[in-house]
Design a protein around this motif. Structure first.
Motif, PDB file in Angstrom:
ATOM      1  N   TRP A  12       0.831  -1.206   0.000  1.00  0.00           N
ATOM      2  CA  TRP A  12       0.000   0.000   0.000  1.00  0.00           C
ATOM      3  C   TRP A  12       0.864   1.253   0.000  1.00  0.00           C
ATOM      4  O   TRP A  12       0.603   2.209  -0.742  1.00  0.00           O
ATOM      5  CB  TRP A  12      -0.925  -0.007   1.215  1.00  0.00           C
ATOM      6  N   GLY A  13       1.921   1.260   0.825  1.00  0.00           N
ATOM      7  CA  GLY A  13       2.786   2.427   0.908  1.00  0.00           C
ATOM      8  C   GLY A  13       3.483   2.728  -0.409  1.00  0.00           C
ATOM      9  O   GLY A  13       3.602   3.896  -0.806  1.00  0.00           O
ATOM     10  N   ALA A  14       3.936   1.673  -1.092  1.00  0.00           N
ATOM     11  CA  ALA A  14       4.610   1.876  -2.377  1.00  0.00           C
ATOM     12  C   ALA A  14       3.649   2.456  -3.404  1.00  0.00           C
ATOM     13  O   ALA A  14       4.013   3.348  -4.189  1.00  0.00           O
ATOM     14  CB  ALA A  14       5.197   0.553  -2.868  1.00  0.00           C
ATOM     15  N   ALA A  15       2.427   1.972  -3.409  1.00  0.00           N
ATOM     16  CA  ALA A  15       1.438   2.483  -4.359  1.00  0.00           C
ATOM     17  C   ALA A  15       1.099   3.939  -4.067  1.00  0.00           C
ATOM     18  O   ALA A  15       0.929   4.754  -4.979  1.00  0.00           O
ATOM     19  CB  ALA A  15       0.178   1.625  -4.315  1.00  0.00           C
ATOM     20  N   ARG A  16       1.026   4.270  -2.801  1.00  0.00           N
ATOM     21  CA  ARG A  16       0.629   5.621  -2.424  1.00  0.00           C
ATOM     22  C   ARG A  16       1.704   6.647  -2.772  1.00  0.00           C
ATOM     23  O   ARG A  16       1.389   7.821  -3.010  1.00  0.00           O
ATOM     24  CB  ARG A  16       0.325   5.672  -0.924  1.00  0.00           C
ATOM     25  N   THR A  17       2.963   6.254  -2.802  1.00  0.00           N
ATOM     26  CA  THR A  17       4.037   7.195  -3.117  1.00  0.00           C
ATOM     27  C   THR A  17       4.292   7.317  -4.614  1.00  0.00           C
ATOM     28  O   THR A  17       5.164   8.078  -5.030  1.00  0.00           O
ATOM     29  CB  THR A  17       5.351   6.778  -2.419  1.00  0.00           C
TER      30      THR A  17
END
Length: 207
Positions: A174-179
């Motif tokens: 999720w964090g990678a997608a959000r950045t």
């Protein structure tokens, strides 16, 4: 009424040291009504980060509002609910699915749940939806994405008019997608008339 029935979402603001107690109370109360006609399932989600505004989010599926009202008339449930303390602020409402990406329930393993509750005037929702869909479509193509559903409140007076619930393989996915720069660009262009309350959760109890 669709095959999805109707969805109850309760959001809880409460201190971190009261979460375990609240989950236990929730489990007790739902345990009294989960065999009632019209009940489908319920999940209580617990935040991963203590600083997140919403500590718990309950998502339950029923055949109808009337079925739940009938279940809540159980005297044992009424007695249990009466023991609720004042340390939690709970905002509840009935919802239908307004938009979705992926296939809900097609996950493999526990993963993580991203929930974003939006405070927005009911008459701004139709304007907001295309912006949400554009961002959701970008996220749905990211590694680790499972599914995403945007829930719209039935009552225009419900505190959180929209609640986004997405499932991911992990917090890292999720964090990678959000950045992703494209997602950040779309996020910066979002209308300012919606206040978001995003957080990651894991399922703490379910029926």
């Amino acid at each position: 009424m669709t095959d999805d029935g109707i969805i109850l979402i309760d959001t809880w603001e409460l201190p971190e040291d009261r979460i375990d107690e609240s989950v236990a109370r929730w489990r007790e109360r739902v345990g009294l009504i989960h065999t009632a006609p019209g009940f489908r399932d319920a999940r209580m989600h617990r935040r991963l980060a203590p600083e997140s505004r919403l500590g718990l989010v309950n998502v339950a599926h029923w055949d109808s509002v009337e079925a739940r009202d009938e279940a809540l008339s159980n005297p044992a449930f009424t007695a249990s609910a009466a023991t609720t303390t004042s340390y939690a602020t709970v905002h509840g409402g009935w919802y239908h699915v307004a938009a979705e990406f992926g296939t809900a329930g097609s996950d493999d393993g526990p993963g993580v749940t991203f929930i974003n509750a939006f405070e927005i005037a009911a008459d701004h929702i139709d304007e907001f939806l295309p912006h949400w869909r554009t961002r959701a479509e970008l996220m749905s193509a990211a590694p680790g994405f499972r599914d995403n559903r945007l829930h719209r409140a039935v009552d225009p007076d419900t505190r959180f008019q929209l609640v986004n619930i997405a499932h991911w393989d992990s917090p890292e996915a999720w964090g990678a997608a959000r950045t992703n720069p494209r997602f950040q660009q779309r996020l910066s262009a979002a209308p300012d008339f919606a206040t978001a309350n995003p957080a990651l959760f894991r399922v703490a109890a379910e029926f």
